[in-house]
Design an enzyme around this catalytic site. Sequence first.
Site, PDB file in Angstrom:
ATOM      1  N   HIS A   1     -13.095  97.347  -5.160  1.00 42.47           N
ATOM      2  CA  HIS A   1     -14.138  97.579  -6.164  1.00 42.47           C
ATOM      3  C   HIS A   1     -13.610  97.233  -7.566  1.00 42.47           C
ATOM      4  CE1 HIS A   1     -16.385  99.513  -3.126  1.00 42.47           C
ATOM      5  NE2 HIS A   1     -16.272 100.778  -3.478  1.00 42.47           N
TER       6      HIS A   1
ATOM      7  N   CYS B   1     -14.743 106.910  -3.826  1.00 42.90           N
ATOM      8  CA  CYS B   1     -13.854 105.796  -4.192  1.00 42.90           C
ATOM      9  C   CYS B   1     -14.137 105.253  -5.599  1.00 42.90           C
ATOM     10  CB  CYS B   1     -13.922 104.695  -3.155  1.00 42.90           C
ATOM     11  SG  CYS B   1     -15.593 104.181  -2.757  1.00 42.90           S
TER      12      CYS B   1
HETATM   13  N1  NAP Z   1     -14.986 102.401   3.183  1.00 42.49           N
HETATM   14  C1  NAP Z   1     -14.524 102.999   2.113  1.00 42.49           C
HETATM   15  O1  NAP Z   1     -14.027 102.371   1.185  1.00 42.49           O
HETATM   16  C2  NAP Z   1     -14.568 104.478   1.980  1.00 42.49           C
HETATM   17  C3  NAP Z   1     -14.005 105.050   0.851  1.00 42.49           C
HETATM   18  C4  NAP Z   1     -14.030 106.430   0.720  1.00 42.49           C
HETATM   19  C5  NAP Z   1     -14.614 107.196   1.708  1.00 42.49           C
HETATM   20  N2  NAP Z   1     -15.155 106.591   2.788  1.00 42.49           N
HETATM   21  C6  NAP Z   1     -15.760 107.453   3.808  1.00 42.49           C
HETATM   22  O2  NAP Z   1     -15.042 107.323   5.031  1.00 42.49           O
HETATM   23  C7  NAP Z   1     -15.932 107.422   6.124  1.00 42.49           C
HETATM   24  C8  NAP Z   1     -15.778 106.205   7.020  1.00 42.49           C
HETATM   25  O3  NAP Z   1     -15.936 105.035   6.281  1.00 42.49           O
HETATM   26  P1  NAP Z   1     -15.586 103.614   6.883  1.00 42.49           P
HETATM   27  O4  NAP Z   1     -15.781 102.684   5.758  1.00 42.49           O
HETATM   28  O5  NAP Z   1     -14.294 103.609   7.601  1.00 42.49           O
HETATM   29  O6  NAP Z   1     -16.806 103.416   7.938  1.00 42.49           O
HETATM   30  P2  NAP Z   1     -16.844 102.537   9.259  1.00 42.49           P
HETATM   31  O7  NAP Z   1     -16.011 101.325   9.148  1.00 42.49           O
HETATM   32  O8  NAP Z   1     -18.295 102.370   9.533  1.00 42.49           O
HETATM   33  O9  NAP Z   1     -16.204 103.499  10.367  1.00 42.49           O
HETATM   34  C9  NAP Z   1     -16.814 104.689  10.775  1.00 42.49           C
HETATM   35  C10 NAP Z   1     -15.911 105.406  11.751  1.00 42.49           C
HETATM   36  O10 NAP Z   1     -16.476 106.677  12.039  1.00 42.49           O
HETATM   37  C11 NAP Z   1     -16.673 106.787  13.451  1.00 42.49           C
HETATM   38  N3  NAP Z   1     -17.861 107.608  13.686  1.00 42.49           N
HETATM   39  C12 NAP Z   1     -19.088 107.446  13.166  1.00 42.49           C
HETATM   40  N4  NAP Z   1     -19.907 108.422  13.603  1.00 42.49           N
HETATM   41  C13 NAP Z   1     -19.169 109.217  14.419  1.00 42.49           C
HETATM   42  C14 NAP Z   1     -19.445 110.388  15.173  1.00 42.49           C
HETATM   43  N5  NAP Z   1     -20.643 110.966  15.170  1.00 42.49           N
HETATM   44  N6  NAP Z   1     -18.438 110.928  15.893  1.00 42.49           N
HETATM   45  C15 NAP Z   1     -17.222 110.367  15.895  1.00 42.49           C
HETATM   46  N7  NAP Z   1     -16.890 109.262  15.185  1.00 42.49           N
HETATM   47  C16 NAP Z   1     -17.869 108.701  14.467  1.00 42.49           C
HETATM   48  C17 NAP Z   1     -16.834 105.372  13.934  1.00 42.49           C
HETATM   49  O11 NAP Z   1     -16.548 105.330  15.314  1.00 42.49           O
HETATM   50  P3  NAP Z   1     -17.160 104.157  16.245  1.00 42.49           P
HETATM   51  O12 NAP Z   1     -16.378 102.930  15.941  1.00 42.49           O
HETATM   52  O13 NAP Z   1     -16.906 104.686  17.610  1.00 42.49           O
HETATM   53  O14 NAP Z   1     -18.607 104.057  15.905  1.00 42.49           O
HETATM   54  C18 NAP Z   1     -15.758 104.685  13.090  1.00 42.49           C
HETATM   55  O15 NAP Z   1     -14.485 104.944  13.597  1.00 42.49           O
HETATM   56  C19 NAP Z   1     -17.317 107.622   5.507  1.00 42.49           C
HETATM   57  O16 NAP Z   1     -17.545 109.011   5.405  1.00 42.49           O
HETATM   58  C20 NAP Z   1     -17.181 107.037   4.147  1.00 42.49           C
HETATM   59  O17 NAP Z   1     -18.091 107.583   3.225  1.00 42.49           O
HETATM   60  C21 NAP Z   1     -15.149 105.257   2.972  1.00 42.49           C
END
Ligand code: NAP
Length: 341
Positions: A244, A130
């Site tokens: 950001h 991001c």
């Molecule tokens: N946040 C951002 O701005 C952003 C930007 C670019 C990329 N990303 C990437 O996107 C991904 C998620 O980010 P997020 O910010 O949405 O995180 P988040 O709010 O912590 O959400 C994580 C999600 O992944 C699920 N999860 C985690 N471990 C899992 C597993 N082993 N099997 C199945 N589901 C699993 C969680 O499910 P539960 O609710 O059941 O735990 C939840 O739905 C990461 O790889 C991050 O690096 C995020």
Amino acid sequence: MKNDPVIAIAGVTGAVGAEFIATMDRRGFRVGKLKALASAGSAGKTVDFRGQKVTVEELTEHSFDGVDIALFSAGSAASRKFAPAAVKAGAVVIDNSSAFRMDPNVPLVIPEINGRRIRDHKGIIAVPNCSAITALMPLWPIHRENRIRRVILSTYQAASGAGAAAMQELLDSTRASLNGEVFTPKVLPHPYAFNVFNHDTKVDPETGYNEEETKVIKETRKIFEDELIAIGVTCVRVPVLRAHCEAITFECERPITEDEVRRLLSTAPGVKVVDDRIKNYFPMPVDASGQDDVLVGRIRKDLSDPSGHSISMFVAADQLLKGAALNAIQIAELLPEPAMA
Ligand SMILES: NC(=O)c1ccc[n+]([C@@H]2O[C@H](COP(=O)([O-])OP(=O)(O)OC[C@H]3O[C@@H](n4cnc5c(N)ncnc54)[C@H](OP(=O)(O)O)[C@@H]3O)[C@@H](O)[C@H]2O)c1
């Protein structure tokens, strides 16, 4: 519609997962059926999608039968473990994690910059980091006209970049701090309320760079297809809930003026110039939140470079949207019809 694609969202209960759903709705993205996937702990919960409740299922290797497009935002480990199964089942994976970004067989795509690379995919297309997307959206229209040979950038990264739990930690720790209570951080490594700290990724003991910084450097070179572009970067977390910001200074091969930069950015897709010196109104996270566009302002000559080759600017972008969910849906929209049928 009969041939509308079956979409799976892996990580549907997370911060990015929620924005996948909202973005598909907002853009009228065609969905035949939605498969909502998350960890075992969320199985049985429901998410709202177009007036219906969709039951969340546990993400497994068997989740992808009949799926056309799998949107992954469940962390790198889950992408590494389950994306190959999705590809094997015939889905195109659009992955938000860092798992495959630097794989030479995986296109790393920002549609406004290198959308043509989508056609090279072998089952997986990666969404860039991001902070990289936020910087590259306004740098690309300039780089295309007058090659950028050096960039120095500093990020001011919001809680939302670390997921839903980090956003909650910022709220809880701020409340505790205002009430004079002790708060022990659980998600981030340091107290978040009224604080600024080094990005929460691992720091390389040799170079001193954190992983977020290294991603920005490597991914910029891959997306711009320019291995020689010099990049200095500092990534920190600030106590902002969402969106950001980045302070960026860049040096071009030929001299460049503020007016040229403003002209190039004013017609760049996905970029909006917010640059009012009289009113002291420039890009802010509160304005970028919920917006598709990357906001750019404070466009000015870099006074440390009297040669006239360098410009400084300030950028704000909703990294849950352009930095993640929106960029992924834009990629899905560009997939050729067979993957969409
Ligand atoms: N946040 C951002 O701005 C952003 C930007 C670019 C990329 N990303 C990437 O996107 C991904 C998620 O980010 P997020 O910010 O949405 O995180 P988040 O709010 O912590 O959400 C994580 C999600 O992944 C699920 N999860 C985690 N471990 C899992 C597993 N082993 N099997 C199945 N589901 C699993 C969680 O499910 P539960 O609710 O059941 O735990 C939840 O739905 C990461 O790889 C991050 O690096 C995020």
